[in-house]
Design an enzyme around this catalytic site. Sequence first.
Site, PDB file in Angstrom:
ATOM      1  N   GLY A   4       0.838  -1.193   0.000  1.00 56.59           N
ATOM      2  CA  GLY A   4       0.000   0.000   0.000  1.00 56.59           C
ATOM      3  C   GLY A   4       0.873   1.243   0.000  1.00 56.59           C
ATOM      4  N   GLN A  56       3.015   9.925   1.300  1.00 58.01           N
ATOM      5  CA  GLN A  56       4.275   9.171   1.290  1.00 58.01           C
ATOM      6  C   GLN A  56       5.129   9.466   0.057  1.00 58.01           C
ATOM      7  OE1 GLN A  56       2.211   5.200   2.128  1.00 58.01           O
ATOM      8  NE2 GLN A  56       4.176   4.972   3.191  1.00 58.01           N
ATOM      9  N   CYS A  77       5.762  -0.364   6.978  1.00 56.19           N
ATOM     10  CA  CYS A  77       5.402   0.837   6.220  1.00 56.19           C
ATOM     11  C   CYS A  77       6.618   1.256   5.403  1.00 56.19           C
ATOM     12  CB  CYS A  77       5.014   1.952   7.195  1.00 56.19           C
ATOM     13  SG  CYS A  77       4.522   3.486   6.388  1.00 56.19           S
ATOM     14  N   LEU A  78       6.393   1.585   4.138  1.00 54.51           N
ATOM     15  CA  LEU A  78       7.512   2.006   3.286  1.00 54.51           C
ATOM     16  C   LEU A  78       8.173   3.281   3.815  1.00 54.51           C
ATOM     17  CD1 LEU A  78       6.014   1.305  -0.265  1.00 54.51           C
ATOM     18  CD2 LEU A  78       7.901   0.079   0.822  1.00 54.51           C
ATOM     19  N   HIS A 136      -4.689   1.274   7.390  1.00 57.20           N
ATOM     20  CA  HIS A 136      -3.327   1.806   7.508  1.00 57.20           C
ATOM     21  C   HIS A 136      -3.144   2.977   6.527  1.00 57.20           C
ATOM     22  CE1 HIS A 136       1.243   1.104   7.765  1.00 57.20           C
ATOM     23  NE2 HIS A 136       1.110   1.917   6.745  1.00 57.20           N
ATOM     24  N   GLU A 137      -3.602   2.778   5.277  1.00 51.66           N
ATOM     25  CA  GLU A 137      -3.429   3.822   4.254  1.00 51.66           C
ATOM     26  C   GLU A 137      -4.307   5.041   4.541  1.00 51.66           C
ATOM     27  OE1 GLU A 137      -0.888   3.509   2.472  1.00 51.66           O
ATOM     28  OE2 GLU A 137      -0.636   1.404   3.014  1.00 51.66           O
ATOM     29  N   HIS A 188      -2.698   7.305   6.866  1.00 52.69           N
ATOM     30  CA  HIS A 188      -1.687   8.169   6.248  1.00 52.69           C
ATOM     31  C   HIS A 188      -2.305   9.481   5.763  1.00 52.69           C
ATOM     32  CE1 HIS A 188       2.141   6.091   6.141  1.00 52.69           C
ATOM     33  NE2 HIS A 188       1.606   4.974   5.679  1.00 52.69           N
TER      34      HIS A 188
HETATM   35 NI    NI Z   1       2.469   3.078   5.614  1.00 47.01          NI
END
Ligand code: NI
Length: 170
Positions: free
Chosen positions: A47, A52, A91-92, A133-134, A137
């Site tokens: 995701g 991000q 998480c990236l 989660h997204e 963000h």
């Molecule tokens: Ni993340």
Amino acid sequence: MDIYTIGFEEQLRILRRVAAPIKNINGDVVQLAEEMINAMVKGNGIGLAGPQVGQLQRIFTIKIGEDDPMVFINPEITATSAELSSYEEGCLSIPGQYADVERSAEIQLQAWNTRGRPFTIETSGLLATVIQHELDHLNGILFIDHLSERKKRNILGKFDVEISNYPGVE
Ligand code: NI
């Protein structure tokens, strides 16, 4: 397209900001979605949300396993289950760190696709977790915000971020 991480002060500040709704689902948005999908796949993520990649816009992409990539624009959760489920999340933007997070086990969500059409989705399991989660963000919230202070401090420390320098949501 670079993925922002919490180790850079300016990038962390962006990650802690609330993203704005997308007013027109035009060619720029379609292109952004394509670039985000590519960056997500390249980074081995499942995701990726606008902030991000430095875009404070309410959009995220998801691709789980061999499933087709999905794009969610202006998403809103319309119902959640009382039942919770726990997954080990990563998480990236917080590379190499993983921790269990509890979230609603089932959710119902409304969003728009890249053709400008609204859709609803009712889902559970990993997809429900990734969506939550997204969506976090887009509201400046990272998965570490769901952990105990001790665990959060520990992960921030790996990126040389003091808890006192961790920005509030703006
Ligand atoms: Ni993340």
